[in-house]
Design a protein around this motif. Structure first.
Motif, PDB file in Angstrom:
ATOM      1  N   ALA A 113       0.968   5.610  15.273  1.00  0.00           N
ATOM      2  CA  ALA A 113       2.384   5.923  15.449  1.00  0.00           C
ATOM      3  C   ALA A 113       3.077   5.014  16.460  1.00  0.00           C
ATOM      4  N   GLY A 114       2.457   4.788  17.605  1.00  0.00           N
ATOM      5  CA  GLY A 114       3.113   4.026  18.656  1.00  0.00           C
ATOM      6  C   GLY A 114       3.223   2.552  18.390  1.00  0.00           C
ATOM      7  N   ASP A 115       2.486   2.033  17.374  1.00  0.00           N
ATOM      8  CA  ASP A 115       2.491   0.603  17.084  1.00  0.00           C
ATOM      9  C   ASP A 115       3.448   0.218  15.960  1.00  0.00           C
ATOM     10  N   VAL A 116       4.125   1.184  15.373  1.00  0.00           N
ATOM     11  CA  VAL A 116       4.980   0.904  14.223  1.00  0.00           C
ATOM     12  C   VAL A 116       6.308   0.331  14.698  1.00  0.00           C
ATOM     13  N   GLY A 117       6.717  -0.786  14.116  1.00  0.00           N
ATOM     14  CA  GLY A 117       7.995  -1.391  14.461  1.00  0.00           C
ATOM     15  C   GLY A 117       9.090  -0.958  13.500  1.00  0.00           C
ATOM     16  N   GLY A 118      10.338  -1.285  13.853  1.00  0.00           N
ATOM     17  CA  GLY A 118      11.474  -0.985  12.993  1.00  0.00           C
ATOM     18  C   GLY A 118      12.373   0.085  13.565  1.00  0.00           C
ATOM     19  N   ASP A 119      13.490   0.290  12.888  1.00  0.00           N
ATOM     20  CA  ASP A 119      14.484   1.283  13.298  1.00  0.00           C
ATOM     21  C   ASP A 119      14.855   2.148  12.111  1.00  0.00           C
ATOM     22  N   GLY A 145      13.232  -3.115   8.872  1.00  0.00           N
ATOM     23  CA  GLY A 145      12.376  -3.928   9.739  1.00  0.00           C
ATOM     24  C   GLY A 145      11.064  -3.278  10.098  1.00  0.00           C
ATOM     25  N   VAL A 146      10.536  -2.455   9.197  1.00  0.00           N
ATOM     26  CA  VAL A 146       9.321  -1.706   9.506  1.00  0.00           C
ATOM     27  C   VAL A 146       8.106  -2.638   9.517  1.00  0.00           C
ATOM     28  N   GLY A 147       7.305  -2.518  10.549  1.00  0.00           N
ATOM     29  CA  GLY A 147       6.065  -3.263  10.644  1.00  0.00           C
ATOM     30  C   GLY A 147       4.945  -2.375  11.131  1.00  0.00           C
ATOM     31  N   ILE A 148       3.800  -2.449  10.454  1.00  0.00           N
ATOM     32  CA  ILE A 148       2.617  -1.683  10.842  1.00  0.00           C
ATOM     33  C   ILE A 148       1.459  -2.670  10.907  1.00  0.00           C
ATOM     34  N   PRO A 149       1.024  -3.075  12.092  1.00  0.00           N
ATOM     35  CA  PRO A 149       0.009  -4.122  12.177  1.00  0.00           C
ATOM     36  C   PRO A 149      -1.372  -3.696  11.690  1.00  0.00           C
ATOM     37  N   ARG A 150      -1.658  -2.390  11.728  1.00  0.00           N
ATOM     38  CA  ARG A 150      -2.995  -1.909  11.333  1.00  0.00           C
ATOM     39  C   ARG A 150      -2.854  -0.684  10.435  1.00  0.00           C
ATOM     40  N   PHE A 166      -4.769  -3.384   6.532  1.00  0.00           N
ATOM     41  CA  PHE A 166      -3.594  -4.096   6.057  1.00  0.00           C
ATOM     42  C   PHE A 166      -2.582  -4.284   7.184  1.00  0.00           C
ATOM     43  N   ALA A 167      -1.778  -5.321   7.028  1.00  0.00           N
ATOM     44  CA  ALA A 167      -0.633  -5.528   7.916  1.00  0.00           C
ATOM     45  C   ALA A 167       0.627  -5.444   7.065  1.00  0.00           C
ATOM     46  N   LEU A 168       1.472  -4.477   7.376  1.00  0.00           N
ATOM     47  CA  LEU A 168       2.730  -4.314   6.655  1.00  0.00           C
ATOM     48  C   LEU A 168       3.856  -4.872   7.516  1.00  0.00           C
ATOM     49  N   SER A 169       4.764  -5.630   6.905  1.00  0.00           N
ATOM     50  CA  SER A 169       5.884  -6.217   7.640  1.00  0.00           C
ATOM     51  C   SER A 169       7.116  -6.221   6.754  1.00  0.00           C
ATOM     52  N   ARG A 170       8.268  -6.451   7.385  1.00  0.00           N
ATOM     53  CA  ARG A 170       9.556  -6.592   6.693  1.00  0.00           C
ATOM     54  C   ARG A 170       9.877  -5.391   5.800  1.00  0.00           C
TER      55      ARG A 170
END
Length: 204
Positions: free
Chosen positions: A107-113, A143-148, A153-157
């Motif tokens: 949860a704490g590593d997810v990017g985006g708004d 802008g959602v990003g999930i590095p792990r 998998f790495a999810l971006s954009r």
């Protein structure tokens, strides 16, 4: 009936600022709430112009409690909010909700708004249980990003939309998975146990 006040026997309009409101302990309260209210013998209405829950910024929202004299009154909360995706996920992953940790999403590593709209029904009970709260939430995320994601998998954009209720959630949209553009959908059931999930992913 005896003991009941006529609806027009009292009517008070008021403004409020810096209000702190607990909606479900032990979750953090709403703070810095400001707006206007109305109360009469039958109903309390709070129109909230702004406030926050941690890093989640509340926008136009409303709390209505009908049938104030009854022992099992229910608060109906409709809200809009702007938030970092990580802040919203961290909130719903706290005790006793724990909605995120079992899904393989940090949860704490997810990017985006996100822009969030929702409706909660909360019985005004001293010993309120989680399954007594009704909720229906929609969110538009950018802008959602999930590095792990699932540790593989790495999810971006991510440009994603979420629908969430007590039965589960649907989230889907366009993103990149390990750098490859995809259109993805995830349906997650909260019950029965074990939790059931369905995924669809297609390259674009």
């Amino acid at each position: 009936r005896r003991g009941e006040w006529p609806p027009d026997s009292v009517a008070i309009d008021f403004d409020f600022a810096n209000l702190v409101a607990h909606y479900f302990r032990p979750l953090p309260p709403a703070t810095e709430a400001r707006g206007a209210g109305h109360v009469d013998a039958a109903r309390l209405t709070l129109d909230i112009a702004g406030g926050r829950v941690g890093d989640i910024v509340l926008r136009e929202s409303r709390i209505v409690i009908d049938e104030l004299a009854k022992p099992r009154s229910v608060a109906v909360i409709t809200f809009t909010a702007a938030t970092p995706v990580a802040a919203a996920l961290t909130l719903v992953d706290r005790e006793p909700l724990r909605l995120v940790r079992r899904l393989g999403v940090p949860a704490g590593d997810v990017g985006g708004d996100a822009t969030v709209r929702g409706r909660l029904t909360v019985p005004l009970l001293k010993d309120l249980k989680l399954d007594e709260i009704g909720f229906d939430v929609e969110a538009a995320m950018a802008g959602v990003g999930i590095p792990r994601l699932f540790d593989r998998f790495a999810l971006s954009r991510g440009q994603l939309r979420l629908k969430l209720d007590a039965k589960g959630f649907d989230v889907g949209g366009d993103a990149a998975l390990n750098g490859i553009p995809v259109r993805a959908a995830w349906r997650q059931e909260f019950a029965p146990t074990p939790v059931m999930a369905r995924y669809t992913v297609a390259a674009t």
